[in-house]
Motif scaffolding. Structure first.
Motif, PDB file in Angstrom:
ATOM      1  N   LEU A 126     -34.401  18.624  28.565  1.00  0.00           N
ATOM      2  CA  LEU A 126     -35.238  18.015  29.611  1.00  0.00           C
ATOM      3  C   LEU A 126     -36.712  18.348  29.384  1.00  0.00           C
ATOM      4  CD1 LEU A 126     -32.976  18.640  32.743  1.00  0.00           C
ATOM      5  CD2 LEU A 126     -33.338  16.490  31.502  1.00  0.00           C
ATOM      6  N   LEU A 127     -37.007  19.576  28.946  1.00  0.00           N
ATOM      7  CA  LEU A 127     -38.389  19.926  28.617  1.00  0.00           C
ATOM      8  C   LEU A 127     -38.892  19.091  27.440  1.00  0.00           C
ATOM      9  CD1 LEU A 127     -39.081  23.771  28.820  1.00  0.00           C
ATOM     10  CD2 LEU A 127     -39.926  21.938  30.269  1.00  0.00           C
ATOM     11  N   LEU A 128     -38.021  18.802  26.480  1.00  0.00           N
ATOM     12  CA  LEU A 128     -38.407  17.969  25.342  1.00  0.00           C
ATOM     13  C   LEU A 128     -38.790  16.563  25.805  1.00  0.00           C
ATOM     14  CD1 LEU A 128     -38.648  17.397  22.295  1.00  0.00           C
ATOM     15  CD2 LEU A 128     -36.207  16.805  22.314  1.00  0.00           C
ATOM     16  N   LEU A 129     -38.013  16.004  26.720  1.00  0.00           N
ATOM     17  CA  LEU A 129     -38.335  14.674  27.251  1.00  0.00           C
ATOM     18  C   LEU A 129     -39.716  14.680  27.912  1.00  0.00           C
ATOM     19  CD1 LEU A 129     -34.924  13.522  28.803  1.00  0.00           C
ATOM     20  CD2 LEU A 129     -35.909  12.935  26.567  1.00  0.00           C
ATOM     21  N   SER A 143     -49.327  19.784  26.728  1.00  0.00           N
ATOM     22  CA  SER A 143     -50.143  20.408  27.785  1.00  0.00           C
ATOM     23  C   SER A 143     -49.492  20.286  29.155  1.00  0.00           C
ATOM     24  CB  SER A 143     -51.533  19.764  27.818  1.00  0.00           C
ATOM     25  OG  SER A 143     -51.423  18.361  28.055  1.00  0.00           O
ATOM     26  N   LYS A 144     -48.522  19.389  29.275  1.00  0.00           N
ATOM     27  CA  LYS A 144     -47.843  19.187  30.568  1.00  0.00           C
ATOM     28  C   LYS A 144     -46.792  20.255  30.844  1.00  0.00           C
ATOM     29  CE  LYS A 144     -49.582  15.386  32.365  1.00  0.00           C
ATOM     30  NZ  LYS A 144     -50.185  15.380  33.719  1.00  0.00           N
ATOM     31  N   VAL A 145     -46.355  20.930  29.804  1.00  0.00           N
ATOM     32  CA  VAL A 145     -45.348  21.979  29.972  1.00  0.00           C
ATOM     33  C   VAL A 145     -46.067  23.279  30.341  1.00  0.00           C
ATOM     34  CG1 VAL A 145     -43.524  23.302  28.861  1.00  0.00           C
ATOM     35  CG2 VAL A 145     -43.809  20.879  28.310  1.00  0.00           C
ATOM     36  N   THR A 184     -38.603  28.532  34.250  1.00  0.00           N
ATOM     37  CA  THR A 184     -37.431  27.859  34.824  1.00  0.00           C
ATOM     38  C   THR A 184     -36.409  27.540  33.745  1.00  0.00           C
ATOM     39  OG1 THR A 184     -38.826  26.854  36.541  1.00  0.00           O
ATOM     40  CG2 THR A 184     -36.657  25.875  36.166  1.00  0.00           C
ATOM     41  N   CYS A 185     -36.913  27.066  32.591  1.00  0.00           N
ATOM     42  CA  CYS A 185     -36.032  26.745  31.462  1.00  0.00           C
ATOM     43  C   CYS A 185     -35.325  28.003  30.965  1.00  0.00           C
ATOM     44  CB  CYS A 185     -36.844  26.096  30.351  1.00  0.00           C
ATOM     45  SG  CYS A 185     -35.880  25.719  28.874  1.00  0.00           S
ATOM     46  N   LEU A 186     -36.073  29.097  30.851  1.00  0.00           N
ATOM     47  CA  LEU A 186     -35.492  30.360  30.389  1.00  0.00           C
ATOM     48  C   LEU A 186     -34.403  30.837  31.337  1.00  0.00           C
ATOM     49  CD1 LEU A 186     -35.524  32.785  28.458  1.00  0.00           C
ATOM     50  CD2 LEU A 186     -37.314  33.801  29.875  1.00  0.00           C
TER      51      LEU A 186
END
Length: 340
Positions: free
Chosen positions: A100-103, A166-168, A175-177
């Motif tokens: 989801l972070l990749l998207l 830059s959006k991440v 949250t991902c971790l």
């Protein structure tokens, strides 16, 4: 190089990168050269050991196995435990949180070449294709054994793509971790293996993988070797095995005949029996005399020479790189930009 599949995986990723980013080729050449020099103490003896010899592991075509044990797209993306097939109960994917972070990263910072590289590697992992049709000089790529061994490299490229966006934000990363840790904890279930590893089956596995293709499997009672007389008649005799100061085997036995005694040491290029290499069916044999015999397994002179040369190259390369890093850091400290 000590792990052949990992080396093949690196080579495949480098080839895919070079195909889309030709400007990266000089970087890969420099990187390969540095790695070769730093590990020359291992690579030079390794090349000598492989030269002119055929091993079961290297000569086997693993492309059908790669096809049979490929991942589905869902298993690659989700990272969940695989529920069916030969990979059942294994978790080999990227994971939903990272996907989801990749998207999000691709939506914010889409780079066509990076995306194509990810796409090609993804296709190799999930295609399930049998690449046995490739030319013979590319058959060595089958030593990857399983296409899912490319997943860690694919994951690394995914994380680089995420890091460039830059959006991440740190909030997204934390949250991902947390979710990834939760997901891996949820899938970690204690399981008792149904396959008992014993001395017998462990030895059988090692034999089949790393044996010379010319070596016959000899079944003898423990502590026995075969001696051949002038008529090639076989006689089994007892032997004892010790270790010398270098950790190499030393065999002692009392022969009832003058003849050739087959020592349980495969005829790898790197080893000799008291400096001599006599070979029968992929094993070294010793010309024994009637009575007590003592034979010592030694490294070959060429192997020792290449090891010494490799160690010298590795040491010089390491010193050179350390000095260069020191000079670069020193110049960075003492350099003061001109101010008008």
């Amino acid at each position: 190089m000590s792990n052949i599949p990992s080396f093949i995986a690196c080579a495949i990723v480098a080839l895919v990168f070079a195909a889309f980013r030709k400007e990266s080729i000089p970087f890969f050449i420099k990187g390969f050269t540095v790695c070769f020099l730093l590990s020359a103490f291992y690579i030079l003896p390794l090349f000598y050991s492989l030269h002119g010899q055929s091993f079961n592991l290297i000569s086997f075509n693993f492309f059908p196995t790669m096809s049979e044990k490929s991942l589905s797209l869902y298993d690659l993306v989700s990272g969940e435990k695989i529920k069916t097939g030969s990979l059942r109960d294994m978790s080999l994917g990227v994971g939903w949180p990272i996907f989801l972070l990749l998207l999000l990263a691709l939506y914010n910072n889409f780079k066509k070449l990076n995306f194509l590289i990810l796409l090609v590697l993804t296709f190799i992992v999930i295609s399930g294709a049998n690449y046995s049709f490739l030319p013979k000089f590319l058959q060595e790529l089958s030593l990857l054994q399983f296409a899912w061994r490319l997943v860690p490299y694919l994951l690394l490229l995914v994380l680089v793509q995420i890091a460039e966006s830059s959006k991440v934000t740190n909030k997204h990363l934390l949250t991902c971790l947390f979710l990834t840790s939760l997901m891996t904890t949820w899938m970690s279930v204690e399981k008792t293996s149904s396959y008992n590893i014993t001395k017998d089956n462990y030895g059988s596995t090692i034999f089949s993988d790393y044996a010379l293709t010319s070596a016959k499997k000899i079944v003898l009672p423990e502590g026995k070797i075969i001696c051949l007389d002038s008529q090639n008649s076989e006689t089994q005799i007892d032997f004892t095995e010790k270790r010398n100061t270098h950790g190499m085997p030393v065999f002692e036995f009392n022969s009832k005949i003058d003849g050739k005694c087959i020592i349980p040491v495969m005829a790898y290029n790197s080893v000799t029996l008291d400096g001599k290499r006599n070979i029968i069916d992929g094993y070294l044999y010793y010309n024994a005399s009637k009575g007590d015999n003592r034979v010592e397994v030694k490294r070959s002179a060429a192997f020792e020479l290449l090891y010494g040369l490799g160690a010298f190259l590795s040491f010089i390369s390491f010193v050179f790189i350390m000095c260069k890093i020191f000079i670069i850091k020193r110049n960075a400290v003492f350099y003061k930009p001109f101010k008008s």
